[in-house]
Scaffold this motif. Sequence first.
Motif, PDB file in Angstrom:
ATOM      1  N   PRO A  56       0.826  -1.213   0.000  1.00  0.00           N
ATOM      2  CA  PRO A  56       0.000   0.000   0.000  1.00  0.00           C
ATOM      3  C   PRO A  56       0.856   1.258   0.000  1.00  0.00           C
ATOM      4  CG  PRO A  56      -0.194  -1.183   2.095  1.00  0.00           C
ATOM      5  CD  PRO A  56       0.697  -1.988   1.219  1.00  0.00           C
ATOM      6  N   PRO A  57       0.338   2.337  -0.583  1.00  0.00           N
ATOM      7  CA  PRO A  57       1.058   3.605  -0.544  1.00  0.00           C
ATOM      8  C   PRO A  57       1.309   4.025   0.907  1.00  0.00           C
ATOM      9  CG  PRO A  57      -0.848   3.732  -2.001  1.00  0.00           C
ATOM     10  CD  PRO A  57      -0.933   2.423  -1.272  1.00  0.00           C
ATOM     11  N   THR A 112       3.937  -2.576   6.747  1.00  0.00           N
ATOM     12  CA  THR A 112       3.162  -3.555   5.993  1.00  0.00           C
ATOM     13  C   THR A 112       3.752  -4.917   6.310  1.00  0.00           C
ATOM     14  OG1 THR A 112       2.636  -2.012   4.209  1.00  0.00           O
ATOM     15  CG2 THR A 112       2.469  -4.366   3.706  1.00  0.00           C
ATOM     16  N   LEU A 113       2.917  -5.796   6.855  1.00  0.00           N
ATOM     17  CA  LEU A 113       3.383  -7.134   7.202  1.00  0.00           C
ATOM     18  C   LEU A 113       3.533  -7.971   5.938  1.00  0.00           C
ATOM     19  CD1 LEU A 113       1.228  -7.822  10.380  1.00  0.00           C
ATOM     20  CD2 LEU A 113       3.623  -7.109  10.255  1.00  0.00           C
ATOM     21  N   ILE A 114       4.526  -8.858   5.966  1.00  0.00           N
ATOM     22  CA  ILE A 114       4.793  -9.776   4.861  1.00  0.00           C
ATOM     23  C   ILE A 114       4.705 -11.188   5.430  1.00  0.00           C
ATOM     24  CG2 ILE A 114       6.469 -10.551   3.136  1.00  0.00           C
ATOM     25  CD1 ILE A 114       5.597  -7.693   2.576  1.00  0.00           C
ATOM     26  N   GLU A 115       3.851 -12.004   4.834  1.00  0.00           N
ATOM     27  CA  GLU A 115       3.663 -13.374   5.310  1.00  0.00           C
ATOM     28  C   GLU A 115       3.693 -14.329   4.119  1.00  0.00           C
ATOM     29  OE1 GLU A 115       4.172 -15.411   7.412  1.00  0.00           O
ATOM     30  OE2 GLU A 115       2.490 -15.829   8.735  1.00  0.00           O
ATOM     31  N   THR A 139      -1.886  -1.772   9.062  1.00  0.00           N
ATOM     32  CA  THR A 139      -3.235  -1.912   8.505  1.00  0.00           C
ATOM     33  C   THR A 139      -3.306  -2.901   7.346  1.00  0.00           C
ATOM     34  OG1 THR A 139      -2.881  -0.035   7.028  1.00  0.00           O
ATOM     35  CG2 THR A 139      -3.901   0.441   9.171  1.00  0.00           C
ATOM     36  N   SER A 140      -2.132  -3.416   6.906  1.00  0.00           N
ATOM     37  CA  SER A 140      -2.128  -4.297   5.737  1.00  0.00           C
ATOM     38  C   SER A 140      -1.132  -5.431   5.898  1.00  0.00           C
ATOM     39  CB  SER A 140      -1.738  -3.512   4.475  1.00  0.00           C
ATOM     40  OG  SER A 140      -2.697  -2.536   4.178  1.00  0.00           O
ATOM     41  N   VAL A 141      -1.452  -6.525   5.253  1.00  0.00           N
ATOM     42  CA  VAL A 141      -0.527  -7.648   5.138  1.00  0.00           C
ATOM     43  C   VAL A 141      -0.531  -8.105   3.685  1.00  0.00           C
ATOM     44  CG1 VAL A 141      -2.300  -9.314   5.853  1.00  0.00           C
ATOM     45  CG2 VAL A 141       0.104  -9.962   5.950  1.00  0.00           C
ATOM     46  N   ALA A 161      -6.157  -5.351   6.142  1.00  0.00           N
ATOM     47  CA  ALA A 161      -6.494  -5.716   4.776  1.00  0.00           C
ATOM     48  C   ALA A 161      -5.471  -6.736   4.289  1.00  0.00           C
ATOM     49  CB  ALA A 161      -6.460  -4.482   3.879  1.00  0.00           C
ATOM     50  N   VAL A 162      -5.946  -7.793   3.656  1.00  0.00           N
ATOM     51  CA  VAL A 162      -5.072  -8.852   3.142  1.00  0.00           C
ATOM     52  C   VAL A 162      -4.930  -8.677   1.633  1.00  0.00           C
ATOM     53  CG1 VAL A 162      -4.759 -11.346   2.877  1.00  0.00           C
ATOM     54  CG2 VAL A 162      -5.796 -10.431   4.972  1.00  0.00           C
TER      55      VAL A 162
END
Length: 177
Positions: A56-57, A112-115, A139-141, A161-162
Amino acid sequence: MNRRELAADIDAACRLSGVFTLRSGLTSEEYFDKYLFESDPKLLNRVAEAMVSLLPPGTDLVGGLELGGVPLATVVSQLTGFPALFVRKQAKEYGTRRVAEGVIDIGGRRVTLIEDVITTGGAVRQAALSLRAQGAHVTSVVCAIDRSDGSSSALADVGLAVHPVLTRTDLDAVHQR
């Protein structure tokens, strides 16, 4: 990126059959062994490149979840220049005693999470809450594979948000039976 080709290559490399217990405690007759693509430099790079377009931006940091998210976050960091954060399942009881390694001050920063693979989202939920407790905005992954049932986001209840590179539907569509 050709999403269908990537799905076919990931499916061929990673789908295993048998009886597997997932992190969530659920059992499955199929398992996507993410280490089979994460240990292949070409596949790892292709997945990471696809992840970059999903960030995400406003992302300040990419946070790779222990263990499978770490190689992905490292390559995404290399491709984007965003610093990487390595998020443990729980804080170490020695040394720095941190739950997240890498960038020390995450307060006020957008992580931003990375999974690798999300089924129920338990590890991502735990990581997001831990980082938020330290003042990070999470807020995002972005995940390599979302194998949830697709009915609704497994993480909407915690405001995440995924953004998947591939879904279970994508992989099933290319699976050679």
